[in-house]
Write a protein that holds these residues in place. Structure first.
Motif, PDB file in Angstrom:
ATOM      1  N   TYR A  88       0.847  -1.202   0.000  1.00 49.39           N
ATOM      2  CA  TYR A  88       0.000   0.000   0.000  1.00 49.39           C
ATOM      3  C   TYR A  88       0.885   1.257   0.000  1.00 49.39           C
ATOM      4  O   TYR A  88       0.835   2.054   0.935  1.00 49.39           O
ATOM      5  CB  TYR A  88      -0.919   0.007   1.218  1.00 49.39           C
ATOM      6  CG  TYR A  88      -1.733  -1.244   1.390  1.00 49.39           C
ATOM      7  CD1 TYR A  88      -2.967  -1.392   0.759  1.00 49.39           C
ATOM      8  CD2 TYR A  88      -1.269  -2.295   2.193  1.00 49.39           C
ATOM      9  CE1 TYR A  88      -3.725  -2.555   0.920  1.00 49.39           C
ATOM     10  CE2 TYR A  88      -2.015  -3.457   2.351  1.00 49.39           C
ATOM     11  CZ  TYR A  88      -3.246  -3.584   1.715  1.00 49.39           C
ATOM     12  OH  TYR A  88      -3.997  -4.716   1.865  1.00 49.39           O
ATOM     13  N   PRO A  89       1.718   1.437  -1.021  1.00 51.79           N
ATOM     14  CA  PRO A  89       2.675   2.552  -0.988  1.00 51.79           C
ATOM     15  C   PRO A  89       2.019   3.922  -0.846  1.00 51.79           C
ATOM     16  O   PRO A  89       2.581   4.805  -0.204  1.00 51.79           O
ATOM     17  CB  PRO A  89       3.426   2.411  -2.317  1.00 51.79           C
ATOM     18  CG  PRO A  89       2.584   1.518  -3.164  1.00 51.79           C
ATOM     19  CD  PRO A  89       1.874   0.613  -2.230  1.00 51.79           C
ATOM     20  N   ALA A  90       0.843   4.114  -1.437  1.00 45.49           N
ATOM     21  CA  ALA A  90       0.183   5.419  -1.315  1.00 45.49           C
ATOM     22  C   ALA A  90      -0.118   5.751   0.139  1.00 45.49           C
ATOM     23  O   ALA A  90      -0.045   6.916   0.550  1.00 45.49           O
ATOM     24  CB  ALA A  90      -1.107   5.448  -2.128  1.00 45.49           C
ATOM     25  N   LEU A  91      -0.447   4.748   0.933  1.00 45.86           N
ATOM     26  CA  LEU A  91      -0.744   4.977   2.344  1.00 45.86           C
ATOM     27  C   LEU A  91       0.510   5.413   3.092  1.00 45.86           C
ATOM     28  O   LEU A  91       0.478   6.378   3.865  1.00 45.86           O
ATOM     29  CB  LEU A  91      -1.332   3.712   2.958  1.00 45.86           C
ATOM     30  CG  LEU A  91      -1.646   3.745   4.451  1.00 45.86           C
ATOM     31  CD1 LEU A  91      -2.572   4.893   4.801  1.00 45.86           C
ATOM     32  CD2 LEU A  91      -2.247   2.404   4.904  1.00 45.86           C
ATOM     33  N   ALA A  92       1.619   4.703   2.876  1.00 42.66           N
ATOM     34  CA  ALA A  92       2.868   5.098   3.529  1.00 42.66           C
ATOM     35  C   ALA A  92       3.293   6.498   3.105  1.00 42.66           C
ATOM     36  O   ALA A  92       3.723   7.310   3.937  1.00 42.66           O
ATOM     37  CB  ALA A  92       3.967   4.088   3.197  1.00 42.66           C
ATOM     38  N   GLN A  93       3.167   6.803   1.822  1.00 39.96           N
ATOM     39  CA  GLN A  93       3.550   8.125   1.329  1.00 39.96           C
ATOM     40  C   GLN A  93       2.676   9.221   1.920  1.00 39.96           C
ATOM     41  O   GLN A  93       3.173  10.303   2.267  1.00 39.96           O
ATOM     42  CB  GLN A  93       3.458   8.143  -0.202  1.00 39.96           C
ATOM     43  CG  GLN A  93       4.470   7.256  -0.894  1.00 39.96           C
ATOM     44  CD  GLN A  93       4.073   6.922  -2.332  1.00 39.96           C
ATOM     45  OE1 GLN A  93       3.081   7.427  -2.853  1.00 39.96           O
ATOM     46  NE2 GLN A  93       4.843   6.043  -2.952  1.00 39.96           N
ATOM     47  N   ALA A  94       1.394   8.956   2.051  1.00 37.18           N
ATOM     48  CA  ALA A  94       0.484   9.968   2.602  1.00 37.18           C
ATOM     49  C   ALA A  94       0.809  10.264   4.056  1.00 37.18           C
ATOM     50  O   ALA A  94       0.809  11.427   4.489  1.00 37.18           O
ATOM     51  CB  ALA A  94      -0.965   9.493   2.474  1.00 37.18           C
ATOM     52  N   VAL A  95       1.097   9.224   4.837  1.00 35.38           N
ATOM     53  CA  VAL A  95       1.431   9.426   6.244  1.00 35.38           C
ATOM     54  C   VAL A  95       2.729  10.221   6.372  1.00 35.38           C
ATOM     55  O   VAL A  95       2.831  11.152   7.184  1.00 35.38           O
ATOM     56  CB  VAL A  95       1.536   8.078   6.974  1.00 35.38           C
ATOM     57  CG1 VAL A  95       2.044   8.277   8.397  1.00 35.38           C
ATOM     58  CG2 VAL A  95       0.185   7.370   6.998  1.00 35.38           C
ATOM     59  N   LEU A  96       3.726   9.885   5.568  1.00 41.51           N
ATOM     60  CA  LEU A  96       5.003  10.600   5.623  1.00 41.51           C
ATOM     61  C   LEU A  96       4.853  12.051   5.197  1.00 41.51           C
ATOM     62  O   LEU A  96       5.588  12.926   5.664  1.00 41.51           O
ATOM     63  CB  LEU A  96       6.041   9.894   4.745  1.00 41.51           C
ATOM     64  CG  LEU A  96       6.520   8.531   5.248  1.00 41.51           C
ATOM     65  CD1 LEU A  96       7.397   7.864   4.208  1.00 41.51           C
ATOM     66  CD2 LEU A  96       7.273   8.677   6.569  1.00 41.51           C
ATOM     67  N   ALA A  97       3.915  12.327   4.303  1.00 38.91           N
ATOM     68  CA  ALA A  97       3.701  13.695   3.832  1.00 38.91           C
ATOM     69  C   ALA A  97       2.911  14.538   4.821  1.00 38.91           C
ATOM     70  O   ALA A  97       2.861  15.762   4.694  1.00 38.91           O
ATOM     71  CB  ALA A  97       2.962  13.678   2.487  1.00 38.91           C
ATOM     72  N   GLY A  98       2.309  13.880   5.813  1.00 41.55           N
ATOM     73  CA  GLY A  98       1.335  14.564   6.647  1.00 41.55           C
ATOM     74  C   GLY A  98       1.888  15.412   7.771  1.00 41.55           C
ATOM     75  O   GLY A  98       1.235  16.356   8.205  1.00 41.55           O
ATOM     76  N   ALA A  99       3.076  15.068   8.281  1.00 43.76           N
ATOM     77  CA  ALA A  99       3.565  15.802   9.450  1.00 43.76           C
ATOM     78  C   ALA A  99       5.033  15.481   9.663  1.00 43.76           C
ATOM     79  O   ALA A  99       5.599  14.591   9.026  1.00 43.76           O
ATOM     80  CB  ALA A  99       2.763  15.421  10.691  1.00 43.76           C
ATOM     81  N   SER A 100       5.633  16.204  10.589  1.00 39.41           N
ATOM     82  CA  SER A 100       7.030  15.968  10.926  1.00 39.41           C
ATOM     83  C   SER A 100       7.183  14.643  11.679  1.00 39.41           C
ATOM     84  O   SER A 100       6.208  14.072  12.168  1.00 39.41           O
ATOM     85  CB  SER A 100       7.554  17.103  11.812  1.00 39.41           C
ATOM     86  OG  SER A 100       6.907  17.070  13.074  1.00 39.41           O
ATOM     87  N   GLY A 101       8.420  14.168  11.787  1.00 41.15           N
ATOM     88  CA  GLY A 101       8.679  12.933  12.504  1.00 41.15           C
ATOM     89  C   GLY A 101       8.230  12.988  13.944  1.00 41.15           C
ATOM     90  O   GLY A 101       7.711  11.997  14.489  1.00 41.15           O
ATOM     91  N   ARG A 229       0.304  11.994  -4.014  1.00 40.72           N
ATOM     92  CA  ARG A 229       1.022  13.205  -4.422  1.00 40.72           C
ATOM     93  C   ARG A 229       0.348  14.417  -3.784  1.00 40.72           C
ATOM     94  O   ARG A 229      -0.873  14.573  -3.873  1.00 40.72           O
ATOM     95  CB  ARG A 229       1.022  13.340  -5.944  1.00 40.72           C
ATOM     96  CG  ARG A 229       1.935  14.430  -6.465  1.00 40.72           C
ATOM     97  CD  ARG A 229       2.236  14.197  -7.926  1.00 40.72           C
ATOM     98  NE  ARG A 229       3.188  15.167  -8.446  1.00 40.72           N
ATOM     99  CZ  ARG A 229       3.935  14.965  -9.517  1.00 40.72           C
ATOM    100  NH1 ARG A 229       3.852  13.821 -10.173  1.00 40.72           N
ATOM    101  NH2 ARG A 229       4.769  15.885  -9.947  1.00 40.72           N
ATOM    102  N   LYS A 230       1.159  15.264  -3.165  1.00 40.96           N
ATOM    103  CA  LYS A 230       0.635  16.389  -2.381  1.00 40.96           C
ATOM    104  C   LYS A 230       1.302  17.686  -2.801  1.00 40.96           C
ATOM    105  O   LYS A 230       2.514  17.737  -3.016  1.00 40.96           O
ATOM    106  CB  LYS A 230       0.902  16.118  -0.892  1.00 40.96           C
ATOM    107  CG  LYS A 230       0.553  17.261   0.058  1.00 40.96           C
ATOM    108  CD  LYS A 230       0.862  16.842   1.492  1.00 40.96           C
ATOM    109  CE  LYS A 230       0.553  17.946   2.495  1.00 40.96           C
ATOM    110  NZ  LYS A 230       0.766  17.507   3.881  1.00 40.96           N
ATOM    111  N   VAL A 231       0.501  18.732  -2.907  1.00 46.19           N
ATOM    112  CA  VAL A 231       1.020  20.076  -3.161  1.00 46.19           C
ATOM    113  C   VAL A 231       0.744  20.925  -1.934  1.00 46.19           C
ATOM    114  O   VAL A 231      -0.365  20.911  -1.385  1.00 46.19           O
ATOM    115  CB  VAL A 231       0.351  20.713  -4.396  1.00 46.19           C
ATOM    116  CG1 VAL A 231       0.818  22.157  -4.577  1.00 46.19           C
ATOM    117  CG2 VAL A 231       0.664  19.904  -5.651  1.00 46.19           C
ATOM    118  N   ARG A 232       1.755  21.652  -1.483  1.00 51.57           N
ATOM    119  CA  ARG A 232       1.603  22.540  -0.328  1.00 51.57           C
ATOM    120  C   ARG A 232       2.290  23.858  -0.616  1.00 51.57           C
ATOM    121  O   ARG A 232       3.061  23.986  -1.555  1.00 51.57           O
ATOM    122  CB  ARG A 232       2.160  21.877   0.932  1.00 51.57           C
ATOM    123  CG  ARG A 232       3.480  21.171   0.729  1.00 51.57           C
ATOM    124  CD  ARG A 232       3.804  20.261   1.888  1.00 51.57           C
ATOM    125  NE  ARG A 232       4.797  19.260   1.541  1.00 51.57           N
ATOM    126  CZ  ARG A 232       5.041  18.168   2.243  1.00 51.57           C
ATOM    127  NH1 ARG A 232       4.375  17.952   3.349  1.00 51.57           N
ATOM    128  NH2 ARG A 232       5.943  17.301   1.870  1.00 51.57           N
TER     129      ARG A 232
END
Length: 330
Positions: A88-101, A229-232
Motif C-alpha cells: 500500500y505505498p500510497a498509504l505510507a507516502q500519505a502518512v510521511l507527507a502529513g507531518a514531521s517525525g 502526491r501532495k502540493v503545499r
C-alpha cells in the motif's frame, strides 16, 4: 482551558463504558490535534479518556483479507511497516507527507481520522463558525478562503478536511471499525465522513459514544501500484492545498482498474467516482487522464479566491496517473 477529568483505560470495554456514559468525554491518543484545540478553547471536553494503553497497537497483513491497523498504532509505525510500504505505498507516502517525525511519533491512526477541520475561523473564538457554534455563520465564504473547498461545500461551511492519510485510505476502500455499548460496527471510509450540507458540526457518522478500534484495507493487487502526491505552499510540513491518491492497473495501454481520491478540496476526502468511470476500460494516456479529471471537477464551485484549485487538481491527476503508467511500463 476548562477543568476536565482524566481516565486511563486498559481494555476496550472499559473505554466504551466511559465514553457511553459521558457525552462530554473525548478520547485522548497522541493529543496532537485535540490538546491544541483544548488550549485555544475550541474543544472543551469534560473528561479525557486516555486510550494509548489499549491493545489496539498492532499492524498485521492477512493474505486474501487485507491489512488490519489498530487505532492506537502511531503514524510513524504505520508508515514504516514493510507490508504497508510494499502493498500500500500510497498509504505510507500519505502518512510521511502529513507531518514531521515528531508529530508522527505521537499521532495515532484513530486520532488522525478524527482531526478537526482546517480553518482559521474555526480556531478563532472571536469569529463565528457553524462548525463550532451551529447557526452562527460562515465568514470564510466572504472572507479568507484561498485554501478552502471547491467540491461538496455549502453556504454553511467551506472548510477542508486536513488528513493526508484519510485520502489514501479512501482511495484504497478502507473500512473503519468501532465499538459501542451496543456492540461492534464498521463504516466504509467513503461513508465515515458526513456531507457538510446544513449541519457542518456533524463531521462523522460514528454513533454517540463510539470508540474507533481500527482500520482494515482490502487485499487488492492494484493497491501495490499506488501513489500519493501532495502540493503545499511551502516545502516543509504543511497542510495540502491539493492532493491525489491513485491506484492504477494498466495492461497493453488500457486502464483495467483505477482508484482515485482527492484531498484539500472538500470537507472530507473526495472519492473521484466520475473520474474512475471515465477512465475504466479506456486508454492510459495524458489526454484521457485530463478528460477524467475534468469530468470529476465539472461539479466544482470555487469561491473568488480558490479557483486555482481546479487546474491544480487537473494537473495533479494527470501527473500522478502518468507516473504510475510509466512505472508499470518499466
Amino acid at each position: 482551558m476548562r477543568e476536565f477529568g482524566y481516565e486511563r483505560v486498559f481494555d476496550v470495554s472499559g473505554a466504551v463504558a466511559l465514553l457511553g456514559a459521558d457525552p462530554e468525554a473525548r478520547c485522548l491518543g497522541g493529543g496532537t490535534n485535540l490538546v491544541d484545540l483544548m488550549k485555544s478553547g475550541v474543544e472543551r471536553p469534560g473528561r479525557l479518556v486516555d486510550v494509548r494503553e489499549l491493545p489496539l497497537d498492532r499492524i498485521e497483513f492477512i493474505p486474501g483479507e487485507g491489512l488490519r491497523v489498530g487505532a492506537t498504532v502511531t503514524n510513524s509505525d504505520l508508515a514504516a511497516h514493510p507490508e504497508v510500504r510494499r502493498r500500500y505505498p500510497a498509504l505510507a507516502q500519505a502518512v510521511l507527507a502529513g507531518a514531521s517525525g515528531q508529530l508522527r511519533n505521537m499521532a495515532t491512526v484513530g486520532g488522525n481520522l478524527l482531526q478537526r477541520t482546517r480553518c482559521g475561523y474555526f480556531t478563532d473564538l472571536a469569529k463565528p463558525c457553524n462548525k463550532r457554534v451551529p447557526g452562527s455563520g460562515c465568514p470564510a465564504v466572504q472572507g479568507e478562503h484561498h485554501n478552502h473547498a471547491v467540491l461538496g461545500a455549502s453556504a454553511h461551511c467551506v472548510a477542508t478536511h486536513p488528513s493526508d492519510m484519510a485520502v489514501a485510505l479512501t482511495a484504497l476502500d478502507a473500512v473503519v471499525t468501532y465499538e459501542t455499548l451496543d456492540g461492534p460496527g464498521e463504516l466504509p471510509l467513503t461513508e465515515f465522513y458526513l456531507p457538510v450540507a446544513d449541519t457542518p458540526h456533524r463531521e462523522t457518522a460514528l454513533p454517540p459514544g463510539a470508540l474507533i478500534t481500527g482500520v482494515t484495507v482490502p487485499d487488492t493487487p492494484v493497491a501495490a501500484r499506488s501513489h500519493y502526491r501532495k502540493v503545499r505552499e511551502r516545502a516543509s510540513y504543511a497542510f495540502a492545498i491539493g492532493s491525489v491518491a491513485a491506484a492504477l492497473d494498466v495492461r497493453d495501454g488500457v486502464v483495467r482498474e483505477v482508484r482515485l481520491a482527492f484531498g484539500a478540496v472538500a470537507s472530507r476526502p473526495w472519492r473521484a467516482r466520475e473520474a474512475e468511470r471515465a477512465l475504466s476500460g479506456g486508454p492510459a494516456d495524458a489526454g484521457a487522464f485530463a478528460a477524467a479529471a475534468d469530468a470529476e471537477l465539472a461539479a466544482a464551485e470555487p469561491l473568488p479566491h480558490n479557483g486555482y484549485k481546479v487546474p491544480l487538481m487537473r494537473n495533479l491527476v494527470v501527473a500522478t496517473l502518468t507516473g504510475l503508467t510509466e512505472e508499470a511500463a518499466r
